[in-house]
Design a protein around this motif. Structure first.
Motif, PDB file in Angstrom:
ATOM      1  N   CYS A 121     -46.035  26.586  43.456  1.00 50.14           N
ATOM      2  CA  CYS A 121     -45.053  26.299  42.411  1.00 50.14           C
ATOM      3  C   CYS A 121     -45.158  27.332  41.298  1.00 50.14           C
ATOM      4  CB  CYS A 121     -45.260  24.893  41.837  1.00 50.14           C
ATOM      5  SG  CYS A 121     -46.867  24.630  41.046  1.00 50.14           S
ATOM      6  N   ILE A 122     -44.136  27.311  40.446  1.00 48.27           N
ATOM      7  CA  ILE A 122     -44.078  28.120  39.235  1.00 48.27           C
ATOM      8  C   ILE A 122     -43.961  27.154  38.060  1.00 48.27           C
ATOM      9  CG2 ILE A 122     -42.830  29.905  37.974  1.00 48.27           C
ATOM     10  CD1 ILE A 122     -41.774  30.912  40.637  1.00 48.27           C
ATOM     11  N   ILE A 123     -44.892  27.247  37.122  1.00 45.90           N
ATOM     12  CA  ILE A 123     -44.935  26.348  35.974  1.00 45.90           C
ATOM     13  C   ILE A 123     -44.526  27.136  34.739  1.00 45.90           C
ATOM     14  CG2 ILE A 123     -46.377  24.804  34.592  1.00 45.90           C
ATOM     15  CD1 ILE A 123     -48.221  24.527  37.008  1.00 45.90           C
ATOM     16  N   THR A 124     -43.532  26.646  34.045  1.00 46.43           N
ATOM     17  CA  THR A 124     -43.129  27.216  32.763  1.00 46.43           C
ATOM     18  C   THR A 124     -43.302  26.159  31.683  1.00 46.43           C
ATOM     19  OG1 THR A 124     -40.808  26.568  32.998  1.00 46.43           O
ATOM     20  CG2 THR A 124     -41.459  28.677  33.965  1.00 46.43           C
ATOM     21  N   ALA A 125     -42.920  26.508  30.455  1.00 46.34           N
ATOM     22  CA  ALA A 125     -43.037  25.553  29.358  1.00 46.34           C
ATOM     23  C   ALA A 125     -41.982  24.464  29.431  1.00 46.34           C
ATOM     24  CB  ALA A 125     -42.943  26.280  28.013  1.00 46.34           C
ATOM     25  N   TYR A 245     -51.313  29.288  27.955  1.00 43.76           N
ATOM     26  CA  TYR A 245     -50.778  28.274  27.055  1.00 43.76           C
ATOM     27  C   TYR A 245     -49.345  28.651  26.701  1.00 43.76           C
ATOM     28  CZ  TYR A 245     -50.635  24.659  23.560  1.00 43.76           C
ATOM     29  OH  TYR A 245     -50.293  23.547  22.854  1.00 43.76           O
ATOM     30  N   LEU A 246     -48.412  28.204  27.525  1.00 44.79           N
ATOM     31  CA  LEU A 246     -47.012  28.607  27.405  1.00 44.79           C
ATOM     32  C   LEU A 246     -46.287  27.880  26.289  1.00 44.79           C
ATOM     33  CD1 LEU A 246     -46.186  28.615  31.220  1.00 44.79           C
ATOM     34  CD2 LEU A 246     -47.041  30.495  29.831  1.00 44.79           C
ATOM     35  N   THR A 247     -46.612  26.613  26.063  1.00 48.20           N
ATOM     36  CA  THR A 247     -45.932  25.843  25.022  1.00 48.20           C
ATOM     37  C   THR A 247     -46.215  26.429  23.646  1.00 48.20           C
ATOM     38  OG1 THR A 247     -46.079  23.851  26.377  1.00 48.20           O
ATOM     39  CG2 THR A 247     -45.642  23.547  24.035  1.00 48.20           C
ATOM     40  N   GLU A 248     -47.449  26.833  23.404  1.00 45.19           N
ATOM     41  CA  GLU A 248     -47.813  27.417  22.115  1.00 45.19           C
ATOM     42  C   GLU A 248     -47.103  28.750  21.917  1.00 45.19           C
ATOM     43  OE1 GLU A 248     -49.629  27.810  18.426  1.00 45.19           O
ATOM     44  OE2 GLU A 248     -49.489  26.077  19.764  1.00 45.19           O
ATOM     45  N   LYS A 249     -47.023  29.561  22.963  1.00 44.33           N
ATOM     46  CA  LYS A 249     -46.323  30.836  22.833  1.00 44.33           C
ATOM     47  C   LYS A 249     -44.837  30.631  22.605  1.00 44.33           C
ATOM     48  CE  LYS A 249     -47.865  32.704  26.661  1.00 44.33           C
ATOM     49  NZ  LYS A 249     -48.084  33.720  27.716  1.00 44.33           N
ATOM     50  N   LYS A 250     -44.266  29.646  23.270  1.00 42.01           N
ATOM     51  CA  LYS A 250     -42.846  29.359  23.047  1.00 42.01           C
ATOM     52  C   LYS A 250     -42.599  28.868  21.624  1.00 42.01           C
ATOM     53  CE  LYS A 250     -39.116  26.357  24.609  1.00 42.01           C
ATOM     54  NZ  LYS A 250     -38.729  25.242  25.510  1.00 42.01           N
ATOM     55  N   ARG A 252     -44.418  29.524  18.923  1.00 44.24           N
ATOM     56  CA  ARG A 252     -44.582  30.649  18.003  1.00 44.24           C
ATOM     57  C   ARG A 252     -43.367  31.571  18.037  1.00 44.24           C
ATOM     58  NH1 ARG A 252     -49.936  31.253  20.116  1.00 44.24           N
ATOM     59  NH2 ARG A 252     -49.260  33.219  21.068  1.00 44.24           N
ATOM     60  N   MET A 253     -42.811  31.755  19.233  1.00 48.31           N
ATOM     61  CA  MET A 253     -41.630  32.605  19.348  1.00 48.31           C
ATOM     62  C   MET A 253     -40.430  31.990  18.632  1.00 48.31           C
ATOM     63  SD  MET A 253     -39.892  34.054  22.837  1.00 48.31           S
ATOM     64  CE  MET A 253     -41.508  34.612  23.364  1.00 48.31           C
ATOM     65  N   GLU A 254     -40.247  30.678  18.794  1.00 50.35           N
ATOM     66  CA  GLU A 254     -39.142  30.017  18.105  1.00 50.35           C
ATOM     67  C   GLU A 254     -39.344  30.018  16.596  1.00 50.35           C
ATOM     68  OE1 GLU A 254     -38.996  26.191  19.801  1.00 50.35           O
ATOM     69  OE2 GLU A 254     -37.987  26.835  21.673  1.00 50.35           O
ATOM     70  N   THR A 255     -40.583  29.777  16.147  1.00 51.61           N
ATOM     71  CA  THR A 255     -40.873  29.801  14.716  1.00 51.61           C
ATOM     72  C   THR A 255     -40.627  31.178  14.123  1.00 51.61           C
ATOM     73  OG1 THR A 255     -42.531  28.084  15.042  1.00 51.61           O
ATOM     74  CG2 THR A 255     -42.619  29.316  12.976  1.00 51.61           C
ATOM     75  N   SER A 256     -41.041  32.206  14.840  1.00 57.52           N
ATOM     76  CA  SER A 256     -40.817  33.569  14.361  1.00 57.52           C
ATOM     77  C   SER A 256     -39.333  33.896  14.318  1.00 57.52           C
ATOM     78  CB  SER A 256     -41.553  34.552  15.271  1.00 57.52           C
ATOM     79  OG  SER A 256     -41.277  35.872  14.898  1.00 57.52           O
ATOM     80  N   PHE A 257     -38.576  33.407  15.308  1.00 54.89           N
ATOM     81  CA  PHE A 257     -37.143  33.686  15.343  1.00 54.89           C
ATOM     82  C   PHE A 257     -36.425  33.026  14.171  1.00 54.89           C
ATOM     83  CE2 PHE A 257     -32.888  32.309  16.665  1.00 54.89           C
ATOM     84  CZ  PHE A 257     -32.299  33.549  16.882  1.00 54.89           C
ATOM     85  N   PHE A 258     -36.706  31.730  13.932  1.00 54.45           N
ATOM     86  CA  PHE A 258     -36.048  31.036  12.830  1.00 54.45           C
ATOM     87  C   PHE A 258     -36.523  31.563  11.472  1.00 54.45           C
ATOM     88  CE2 PHE A 258     -35.539  27.736  16.168  1.00 54.45           C
ATOM     89  CZ  PHE A 258     -34.154  27.706  16.169  1.00 54.45           C
ATOM     90  N   VAL A 306     -53.715  33.847  11.934  1.00 54.43           N
ATOM     91  CA  VAL A 306     -54.879  32.983  11.728  1.00 54.43           C
ATOM     92  C   VAL A 306     -54.687  31.645  12.412  1.00 54.43           C
ATOM     93  CG1 VAL A 306     -56.265  31.775  10.009  1.00 54.43           C
ATOM     94  CG2 VAL A 306     -55.510  34.123   9.578  1.00 54.43           C
ATOM     95  N   LYS A 307     -53.498  31.074  12.220  1.00 56.50           N
ATOM     96  CA  LYS A 307     -53.207  29.780  12.841  1.00 56.50           C
ATOM     97  C   LYS A 307     -53.192  29.901  14.360  1.00 56.50           C
ATOM     98  CE  LYS A 307     -49.886  25.997  12.654  1.00 56.50           C
ATOM     99  NZ  LYS A 307     -48.623  25.529  12.085  1.00 56.50           N
ATOM    100  N   SER A 308     -52.630  31.017  14.862  1.00 55.32           N
ATOM    101  CA  SER A 308     -52.598  31.213  16.309  1.00 55.32           C
ATOM    102  C   SER A 308     -53.987  31.343  16.888  1.00 55.32           C
ATOM    103  CB  SER A 308     -51.767  32.456  16.634  1.00 55.32           C
ATOM    104  OG  SER A 308     -51.833  32.757  18.000  1.00 55.32           O
ATOM    105  N   SER A 309     -54.874  32.064  16.183  1.00 59.76           N
ATOM    106  CA  SER A 309     -56.241  32.207  16.686  1.00 59.76           C
ATOM    107  C   SER A 309     -56.960  30.871  16.716  1.00 59.76           C
ATOM    108  CB  SER A 309     -57.013  33.213  15.836  1.00 59.76           C
ATOM    109  OG  SER A 309     -57.095  32.757  14.493  1.00 59.76           O
ATOM    110  N   ASP A 310     -56.753  30.055  15.653  1.00 57.13           N
ATOM    111  CA  ASP A 310     -57.384  28.733  15.642  1.00 57.13           C
ATOM    112  C   ASP A 310     -56.850  27.860  16.769  1.00 57.13           C
ATOM    113  OD1 ASP A 310     -58.767  29.568  13.438  1.00 57.13           O
ATOM    114  OD2 ASP A 310     -57.392  28.635  11.984  1.00 57.13           O
ATOM    115  N   ASN A 311     -55.526  27.832  16.930  1.00 58.88           N
ATOM    116  CA  ASN A 311     -54.940  27.020  17.989  1.00 58.88           C
ATOM    117  C   ASN A 311     -55.347  27.527  19.365  1.00 58.88           C
ATOM    118  OD1 ASN A 311     -53.647  25.344  16.187  1.00 58.88           O
ATOM    119  ND2 ASN A 311     -51.765  26.558  16.152  1.00 58.88           N
TER     120      ASN A 311
END
Length: 431
Positions: A121-125, A245-250, A252-258, A306-311
């Motif tokens: 299978c292929i697992i995405t967020a 960790y795909l959910t966290e990357k997604k 962060r990407m949405e937060t950066s975009f908005f 910093v938050k990303s490294s902690d998470n």
């Protein structure tokens, strides 16, 4: 089982259409390729048979949605799947059912490629794309994943709550470990009675059965060892675990975009009070809004790093504990197979010792038989001497024949006893 297959294999109803009713239905391909493909058929004007021959064959997939847990059967080609999941062709080649590849778990930018026994299978967020198959383990995986997603959606505040990709990966590991452990247990049930029978009765049939059993054991041990090595390799590499960790990357990407959109809006409103007709010097300092935008961008980047490294550290620990649990399970299965292999080796050693003992007894019997033959040959020598054509006074004695037999027999018995004593003295006959 038919009731379990029904919700998975039910085709998705297509919306009514008027103008495009004569065109091929793009619903399955559009479900994977994105909304842009709903405007026109994906395979319009293309030779599908020629596409299959060139390696872009259409395959059936079971798609499980992360939000609702709903599943549907879709059919897409390899290139659409590559664009959808942002995967190279070599990763999709691992999932090809026509080839046998060793187990692998690959973490990519937007997906996790899982090849564990029957589960490919292929697992995405947002979804799990499971290669459709008639294997019962594949259907059980899809049904169990739906059940767990439905149960977790009703209680998101659970402290054991994991991201979607981790739950899908956990279920794949659980299915693979359970399948391999079941095969190991079945092999144990068949092996131990057969080995015990072989120790009591050595025959060609039993030896052939043990040979086939050992071949199966070696193949199963290799598969279990590969799964164990994959899990251990992931546990030893923090970068690979963070990449999964795909959910966290997604997020962060949405937060950066908005965040970028809000800064652009703030910049446009801040420049509204500046006079358009005011002269601008080419060497003047940047406007105040641009300076604020850079300051906000730098502060946001530092805060997110910093938050990303902690998470990431926290999530790596969660994923590491998850992998460690199944590492213990697969290591236990490997220990079972190792113990069974050692038992087979011990049985082979016992059989070899038993055969060596029989061989030694045969050698001892052959030695005694050779000695007895040598002693009996003495009678032949005596008979040959007295059978010559010459006369001696001994032939005239009436009891000469009996005395010759008695003396020859005593000499032969003495000689045979001497050889036996010599063999035991030299420890040639310990038994």
């Amino acid at each position: 089982m038919a009731e379990a297959k029904e919700p998975l294999l039910r085709p998705k109803p297509s919306p009514p259409s008027t103008a495009s009713s004569r065109l091929p239905r793009p619903s399955s391909a559009a479900a994977i390729g994105g909304g842009a493909q709903t405007q026109r058929p994906l395979f319009q004007g293309m030779d599908v048979l020629g596409l299959k021959k060139r390696g872009g064959s259409i395959r059936s997939w079971i798609r499980v949605d992360a939000a609702t847990g709903a599943s549907q059967v879709i059919e897409v080609d390899k290139f659409t799947m590559m664009r959808r999941c942002d995967l190279p062709a070599r990763d999709l080649r691992l999932l090809d059912p026509l080839f046998v590849y060793p187990s692998a778990i690959l973490g990519r930018e937007r997906a996790i490629v899982v090849n564990l026994e029957q589960i490919r299978c292929i697992i995405t967020a947002d979804e799990v794309l499971l290669l459709n198959s008639l294997d019962s383990y594949v259907l059980q995986y899809a049904i169990e994943l739906q059940r767990r997603l439905t149960a977790s959606s009703s209680d998101p505040s659970n402290p054991d709550y994991l991201p979607f990709e981790f739950r899908a990966l956990e279920l794949a590991l659980e299915a693979a470990c359970t399948f391999l452990d079941a095969q190991a247990a079945e092999l144990e049930v068949e092996a131990y009675p057969l080995l015990d029978e072989l120790t009591s009765k050595i025959s060609t049939l039993n030896l052939e059965r043990v040979r086939r059993l050992k071949s199966r054991l070696v193949a199963l041990t290799r598969r279990v060892q590969k799964v164990r090595d994959e899990i251990e390799q992931l546990m030893d590499d923090d970068g690979d675990m963070a990449e999964m960790y795909l959910t966290e990357k997604k997020r962060r990407m949405e937060t950066s975009f908005f965040g970028d959109q809000s800064l652009v809006g703030y910049s446009s409103t801040g420049n509204a009070g500046v006079s358009v007709s005011a002269p601008v010097s080419p060497v003047s300092s940047p406007p105040e809004s641009r300076t604020l935008e850079k300051a906000f961008s730098l502060s946001r980047s530092r805060h997110e790093s910093v938050k990303s490294s902690d998470n990431t550290t926290e999530r790596i620990e969660e994923l590491e504990m998850l992998l460690e649990a199944y590492f213990v399970v697969i290591d236990s299965t490997l220990n079972k197979l190792t113990s069974l292999k050692e038992y087979i080796d011990d049985t082979e050693d016992f059989i070899n010792i038993k055969l060596d003992n029989v061989r030694n007894q045969l050698i001892q019997f052959e030695l005694l038989l050779t000695t007895a033959t040598f002693v009996v040959a003495i009678f032949g020598v005596v008979a040959g001497i007295f059978g010559m054509n010459f006369e001696i006074p001994l032939f005239a004695q009436p009891d000469a024949f009996q005395w010759v037999l008695v003396i020859t027999g005593l000499c032969g018995l003495f000689l045979f006893s001497f050889f036996v004593w010599f063999f035991k003295y030299k420890r040639l006959m310990p038994l």
